[in-house]
Design a protein around this motif. Structure first.
Motif, short mmCIF file in Angstrom:
data_model
loop_
_atom_site.label_atom_id
_atom_site.label_comp_id
_atom_site.label_asym_id
_atom_site.label_seq_id
_atom_site.Cartn_x
_atom_site.Cartn_y
_atom_site.Cartn_z
N ASP A 18 33.98 -1.06 3.40
CA ASP A 18 34.08 -0.86 4.86
C ASP A 18 34.29 0.61 5.19
O ASP A 18 33.74 1.11 6.17
CB ASP A 18 35.21 -1.73 5.43
N LYS A 19 35.06 1.31 4.37
CA LYS A 19 35.31 2.74 4.60
C LYS A 19 34.00 3.54 4.52
O LYS A 19 33.81 4.51 5.23
CB LYS A 19 36.25 3.26 3.49
N ASN A 20 33.09 3.14 3.62
CA ASN A 20 31.88 3.91 3.36
C ASN A 20 30.64 3.46 4.14
O ASN A 20 29.66 4.18 4.21
CB ASN A 20 31.53 3.84 1.86
N ASN A 21 30.70 2.23 4.70
CA ASN A 21 29.47 1.66 5.28
C ASN A 21 29.22 2.10 6.73
O ASN A 21 30.10 2.02 7.57
CB ASN A 21 29.57 0.12 5.25
N LYS A 22 28.01 2.60 6.98
CA LYS A 22 27.63 2.93 8.36
C LYS A 22 26.35 2.19 8.73
O LYS A 22 26.12 1.88 9.89
CB LYS A 22 27.35 4.43 8.47
N ASN A 23 25.52 1.90 7.74
CA ASN A 23 24.15 1.48 8.04
C ASN A 23 23.85 -0.01 7.93
O ASN A 23 22.74 -0.41 8.23
CB ASN A 23 23.17 2.22 7.10
N TYR A 24 24.79 -0.80 7.43
CA TYR A 24 24.44 -2.20 7.11
C TYR A 24 25.41 -3.20 7.74
O TYR A 24 26.58 -2.88 7.98
CB TYR A 24 24.44 -2.40 5.58
N ARG A 25 24.85 -4.39 7.98
CA ARG A 25 25.71 -5.50 8.38
C ARG A 25 26.05 -6.25 7.08
O ARG A 25 25.16 -6.80 6.44
CB ARG A 25 24.96 -6.40 9.36
N ILE A 26 27.32 -6.18 6.70
CA ILE A 26 27.73 -6.77 5.41
C ILE A 26 28.39 -8.13 5.63
O ILE A 26 29.26 -8.26 6.49
CB ILE A 26 28.70 -5.81 4.67
N HIS A 27 27.96 -9.10 4.84
CA HIS A 27 28.62 -10.42 4.85
C HIS A 27 29.33 -10.56 3.51
O HIS A 27 28.67 -10.55 2.47
CB HIS A 27 27.58 -11.55 4.98
N TYR A 28 30.64 -10.64 3.55
CA TYR A 28 31.40 -10.74 2.30
C TYR A 28 31.66 -12.20 1.95
O TYR A 28 32.10 -12.98 2.79
CB TYR A 28 32.77 -10.06 2.46
N TYR A 29 31.39 -12.55 0.72
CA TYR A 29 31.70 -13.90 0.23
C TYR A 29 32.56 -13.79 -1.02
O TYR A 29 32.36 -12.90 -1.84
CB TYR A 29 30.41 -14.66 -0.12
N GLU A 30 33.53 -14.72 -1.12
CA GLU A 30 34.36 -14.74 -2.33
C GLU A 30 33.63 -15.43 -3.48
O GLU A 30 33.92 -15.20 -4.65
CB GLU A 30 35.68 -15.45 -2.05
N ASP A 31 32.67 -16.29 -3.13
CA ASP A 31 31.96 -17.05 -4.17
C ASP A 31 31.18 -16.11 -5.09
O ASP A 31 30.65 -15.10 -4.64
CB ASP A 31 30.91 -17.99 -3.55
N SER A 304 35.92 3.97 -4.97
CA SER A 304 35.29 4.82 -3.98
C SER A 304 33.87 5.19 -4.42
O SER A 304 32.91 5.11 -3.63
CB SER A 304 36.15 6.07 -3.86
N ALA A 305 33.72 5.56 -5.69
CA ALA A 305 32.40 5.94 -6.20
C ALA A 305 31.46 4.73 -6.22
O ALA A 305 30.27 4.85 -5.88
CB ALA A 305 32.53 6.53 -7.60
N ILE A 306 31.97 3.56 -6.59
CA ILE A 306 31.14 2.35 -6.62
C ILE A 306 30.58 2.08 -5.23
O ILE A 306 29.39 1.82 -5.06
CB ILE A 306 31.96 1.13 -7.13
N ALA A 307 31.45 2.15 -4.22
CA ALA A 307 31.01 1.86 -2.84
C ALA A 307 29.98 2.90 -2.40
O ALA A 307 28.91 2.54 -1.88
CB ALA A 307 32.20 1.85 -1.90
N SER A 308 30.25 4.18 -2.62
CA SER A 308 29.32 5.16 -2.08
C SER A 308 27.98 5.15 -2.82
O SER A 308 26.93 5.24 -2.20
CB SER A 308 29.95 6.55 -2.00
N VAL A 309 27.99 4.96 -4.14
CA VAL A 309 26.70 4.93 -4.87
C VAL A 309 25.92 3.66 -4.53
O VAL A 309 24.70 3.71 -4.34
CB VAL A 309 26.91 5.08 -6.40
N THR A 310 26.59 2.52 -4.42
CA THR A 310 25.89 1.27 -4.07
C THR A 310 25.20 1.41 -2.72
O THR A 310 24.03 1.02 -2.55
CB THR A 310 26.89 0.08 -4.03
#
Ligand code: NAD
Length: 330
Positions: A18-31, A304-310
């Motif tokens: 959430d801190k890194n996202n600007k461009n996408y609509r993210i749907h989080y699932y625990e599954d 932090s790196a995982i989120a920004s590179v993904t």
């Protein structure tokens, strides 16, 4: 706005994405992502998956049927994907490196904890038991660390070991002799590494060649006092063979951040359940085994790196770039 379905997510994933996202609509699932849960990606052009998701042919078919074109792995490893089957159906992008230090430092943490019995002293002193009987360890200084796989994490671990004054032996089918010379360690055969090392730490990927690299035969070569540390992938070790060797005192100790059959357990709170995996239960019960739940990557820097590179991987794909830098192909 492109929509991405995120599978197997935990609060810490959401915080950093959430801190890194600007461009996408993210749907989080625990599954976890499986053929049964793939339908949750309906309407999404991409899915984001993790180490214990099951991305075989049926999951891939389900995703493609629902319009998914992009698989974003928020990890380095991709042994849980049927790459051949995915070819031509999904573009797969990964995070090849986020913080090798996170994993290497966790490997050393497991080693120090096991050797100096910190897990026992922590419990003793909380109970006002200040006895130190049975807590004797050994100096790491002067001991030999055998490092299997000298990529990013293996090298970070080698540097830590050298900092402790240890000798290092390494095995890698693609040795970097100049690097070894600059650091002052030797590449040897796998067999020699197993025979001569006091500590064996696994830092190679899971492939056909490395599956069960630790088995009855390699265990038989090791010193009876050897410590085995695995922060790479569970199936590098034949867990039943390891358990037998530990119980028969043919091996010193084991520090495991990964386990062959971890998918049903790791990342879940199963504290109210009876664990129906005898090998795991027995390993956990041994005083010279420490198991952590695939958490070696879990540092602020790595998340932090995982989120920004993904997310940059997704940006590059949706911008239509050719030659995607972090693409995984069969
Ligand atoms: P890397 O690609 O930089 O290095 C892997 C090294 O292994 C390479 O030098 C390669 O030549 C070597 N290798 C390949 N086949 C081998 C074999 N048969 N025997 C010995 N070495 C072999 O990868 P990395 O970033 O250092 O990561 C290593 C592994 O760590 C990953 O594959 C992943 O499984 C694991 N990992 C675990 C966690 C965790 O949280 N526990 C996090 C990240 C990565």
């Amino acid at each position: 706005m492109e929509r991405i379905a995120f599978f197997d997510t935990k609060p810490y994933d959401r915080e950093y994405f959430d801190k890194n996202n600007k461009n996408y609509r993210i749907h989080y699932y625990e599954d976890k992502l499986t053929e049964e849960t793939a339908s949750l990606a309906e309407g999404c052009s991409a899915v984001c998956a993790f180490v214990n998701d099951s991305i075989g042919s049926r999951t891939i078919d389900e995703l493609v049927r629902r319009g998914v074109r992009l698989l974003l792995m928020r990890c380095a490893g991709y042994n849980n994907i049927d790459l051949k089957y995915a070819s031509g159906k999904l573009t797969i992008l990964r995070v090849p490196a986020y913080s090798p230090y996170a994993v290497a430092e966790h490997a050393m943490a497991l080693l120090l904890l096991l050797n100096r019995k910190i897990h026992k002293s922590y419990i003793r002193t909380r109970d006002h038991n200040f006895s130190i009987n049975g807590l004797t360890g050994f100096d790491l200084h002067g001991r030999t660390a055998g490092v299997v796989g000298t990529g990013k994490i293996g090298r970070a671990f080698i540097d830590i070991c050298l900092g402790f004054g240890m000798k290092v032996l390494a095995y890698d089918p693609y040795p970097d002799n100049r690097y070894a010379e600059s650091r002052g360690f030797d590449y040897v055969s796998k067999e020699e590494l197993f025979e001569k090392s006091d500590i064996i730490s696994l830092h190679c990927p899971l492939t056909k060649e490395t599956r069960y690299i630790i088995d009855e035969e390699s265990l038989a070569r090791m010193k009876k006092t050897a410590y085995i540390i695995n922060t790479s992938r569970g199936p590098l070790i034949d867990s039943d063979a390891l358990l037998r060797a530990l119980r028969e005192k043919r091996i010193g100790a084991a520090g495991l951040d990964v386990y062959e059959e971890e998918t049903d357990f790791f990342y879940e709170d199963r504290s109210g359940d009876i664990i129906d995996d005898e090998t795991l239960s027995l390993l956990i019960s041994l005083p010279n085994v420490i198991i952590t739940s695939h958490q070696a990557f879990l540092t602020e820097e790595a998340l932090s790196a995982i989120a920004s590179v993904t997310l940059s991987n997704a940006d590059a794909y949706f911008a239509g770039k050719e030659n995607l830098e972090n693409e995984v192909k069969a």
